[in-house]
Scaffold this motif. Structure first.
Motif, short mmCIF file in Angstrom:
data_model
loop_
_atom_site.label_atom_id
_atom_site.label_comp_id
_atom_site.label_asym_id
_atom_site.label_seq_id
_atom_site.Cartn_x
_atom_site.Cartn_y
_atom_site.Cartn_z
N UNK A 81 29.77 -9.64 29.35
CA UNK A 81 29.79 -10.06 30.75
C UNK A 81 31.14 -10.63 31.15
N UNK A 82 31.88 -11.14 30.19
CA UNK A 82 33.19 -11.72 30.49
C UNK A 82 34.32 -10.70 30.42
N UNK A 83 34.05 -9.54 29.86
CA UNK A 83 35.06 -8.48 29.73
C UNK A 83 34.37 -7.14 29.91
N UNK A 84 33.74 -6.96 31.06
CA UNK A 84 32.85 -5.82 31.28
C UNK A 84 33.54 -4.48 31.09
N UNK A 85 34.68 -4.28 31.73
CA UNK A 85 35.34 -2.97 31.68
C UNK A 85 35.75 -2.62 30.26
N UNK A 86 36.34 -3.57 29.55
CA UNK A 86 36.77 -3.31 28.19
C UNK A 86 35.57 -3.07 27.28
N UNK A 87 34.50 -3.84 27.45
CA UNK A 87 33.32 -3.68 26.63
C UNK A 87 32.71 -2.30 26.81
N UNK A 88 32.59 -1.86 28.05
CA UNK A 88 32.01 -0.54 28.32
C UNK A 88 32.88 0.57 27.74
N UNK A 89 34.19 0.40 27.79
CA UNK A 89 35.08 1.41 27.23
C UNK A 89 34.94 1.50 25.72
N UNK A 90 34.86 0.35 25.06
CA UNK A 90 34.71 0.34 23.60
C UNK A 90 33.37 0.94 23.19
N UNK A 91 32.32 0.59 23.94
CA UNK A 91 30.99 1.13 23.64
C UNK A 91 30.96 2.64 23.82
N UNK A 92 31.57 3.14 24.91
CA UNK A 92 31.58 4.58 25.17
C UNK A 92 32.35 5.33 24.09
N UNK A 93 33.45 4.77 23.63
CA UNK A 93 34.25 5.41 22.59
C UNK A 93 33.48 5.48 21.27
N UNK A 94 32.78 4.40 20.91
CA UNK A 94 31.99 4.41 19.69
C UNK A 94 30.85 5.43 19.80
N UNK A 133 37.26 -6.25 14.99
CA UNK A 133 37.26 -4.80 15.23
C UNK A 133 35.92 -4.39 15.86
N UNK A 134 35.70 -4.71 17.14
CA UNK A 134 34.42 -4.40 17.78
C UNK A 134 34.07 -2.92 17.75
N UNK A 135 35.05 -2.06 18.07
CA UNK A 135 34.79 -0.63 18.11
C UNK A 135 34.39 -0.07 16.75
N UNK A 136 35.10 -0.48 15.71
CA UNK A 136 34.77 -0.03 14.37
C UNK A 136 33.39 -0.47 13.93
N UNK A 183 20.98 0.77 11.29
CA UNK A 183 22.34 0.68 10.79
C UNK A 183 22.94 -0.68 11.08
N UNK A 184 23.95 -1.05 10.33
CA UNK A 184 24.57 -2.37 10.43
C UNK A 184 26.08 -2.26 10.41
N UNK A 185 26.73 -3.22 11.04
CA UNK A 185 28.18 -3.28 11.04
C UNK A 185 28.65 -4.71 11.18
N UNK A 186 29.96 -4.90 11.20
CA UNK A 186 30.52 -6.23 11.40
C UNK A 186 30.39 -6.67 12.85
N UNK A 187 31.05 -7.76 13.19
CA UNK A 187 30.96 -8.31 14.54
C UNK A 187 31.51 -7.37 15.60
#
Length: 342
Positions: A74-87, A42-45, A30-34
């Motif tokens: 690595x520069x925004x670990x907590x936010x990145x993990x939250x967005x990944x978990x939500x997706x 829109x990382x989560x989307x 599968x593919x998506x935007x950035x």
């Protein structure tokens, strides 16, 4: 029931997802935007879209492990993990994915060796030392505002500055002015399936990647307006769309474009050199280093040792998921890893 693992490679321009069986066969893509937290709109989307596309026709309940290799994480670990978990949850998947550096995913997508180093230059730029499939050292990767030296975004910023200096008389004329022909809005990006891991999408130049035959001469203010509008709409990764224009102008002998690529190569070499001596292969990843660009040639000319070109970072992330799942779920992780990356 066939157990599955998921690997995601998310950069500033595009996101790629691979679903694989525990024996190392690809079951879905599968593919998506950035999905770079620091630069994408829109990382989560993008993550959610790539996951859902890759899982089409598959049972999410069969997924036993997932690894996301995400730029900027690595520069925004907590936010990145939250967005990944939500997706992950939005795709109906059980548990939580692991989030690792995109550098580790790129390394695992190029070699089944456990240790070495990786240099990425696409929308962003980072180098990492890998020991036993863990990142034990890194240089740069600080995002478009504070680092990513030699990346597509860095090159785009330098191109804009060179054009502005030319327009207001601080520097000699440059063919890079053609990027802003009529100070029109940039052309639409290609689909995520075509975009690749780096700055391949066309920008103001149009789909051909070259300047219009008879562009008008925009003012500095018009250029500034265009750049700010592009960043507001698409995030700072918009700047990386100018990197192919710099490449084209340098091939035609433009002095400003050539100077930008020379400096980018020096900075990328310094980034990987900051890791010190490493054992194992050096993997080059990101479209600026994996495609036959002038920049890739300049960087390779200054490297020693075994150099390997990255192939499929999403498959690399899936391979890391195979190792993380454990022997109980994956009978032979190393053999499955080798099969998955071809």
């Amino acid at each position: 029931m066939t157990a599955l693992v998921i690997g995601v490679d998310g950069g500033g321009t595009s996101t790629r997802c691979v679903v694989a069986t525990v024996s190392g066969e690809v079951a879905g893509r599968g593919y998506g935007g950035g999905s770079n937290i620091l630069s994408s709109a829109d990382p989560g989307g993008s993550l959610r879209g790539a996951l859902l596309a890759a899982l089409a026709g598959l049972d999410p309940g069969e997924v036993t492990a997932g690894v996301f290799g995400l730029a900027g994480g690595d520069s925004a670990r907590e936010r990145t993990e939250a967005v990944a978990a939500e997706a992950w949850r939005a795709a109906g998947l059980p548990g939580r994915p692991s989030v690792v550096s995109d550098a580790l995913a790129a390394f695992a997508g190029a070699t089944a060796e456990a240790s070495g180093a990786v240099l990425i230059a696409g929308t962003g730029a980072v180098a990492a030392r890998i020991d036993d499939r863990r990142v034990t050292g890194r240089a740069d990767g600080y995002g478009w505002l504070l680092g990513d030296e030699g990346s597509g975004t860095w090159i785009g910023r330098r191109a804009v500055r060179a054009v502005l200096a030319s327009v207001d008389g601080r520097a000699a004329p440059t063919a890079l002015l053609g990027c802003f022909g009529d100070a029109a809005e940039p052309a639409p990006s290609r689909s995520p399936e075509q975009a690749g891991p780096g700055p391949a999408a066309p920008g103001p130049l149009g789909s051909a990647g070259s300047a219009p035959s008879a562009p008008s001469a925009p003012s500095a203010q018009e250029i500034v307006r265009l750049v700010h509008a592009g960043i507001a709409e698409s995030g700072p990764a918009w700047l990386a769309r100018l990197a192919p224009a710099v490449e084209a102008a340098a091939r035609d002998g433009d002095a400003a474009a050539t100077a930008i690529l020379d400096e980018a190569a020096r900075r990328l070499a310094a980034t990987v050199g900051a890791l010190g001596p490493v054992s194992g292969p050096l993997v080059l990843a990101g479209s600026l280093l994996t495609e036959p660009t002038l920049l890739a040639g300049k960087v390779r000319a200054g490297l020693a040792g075994t150099v390997v070109t990255a192939r499929d970072s999403a498959a690399g992330a899936a391979a890391l998921a195979l190792h993380a799942a454990g022997a109980g779920a994956v009978p032979d992780p190393l053999a499955a890893h080798r099969r998955l990356i071809g």
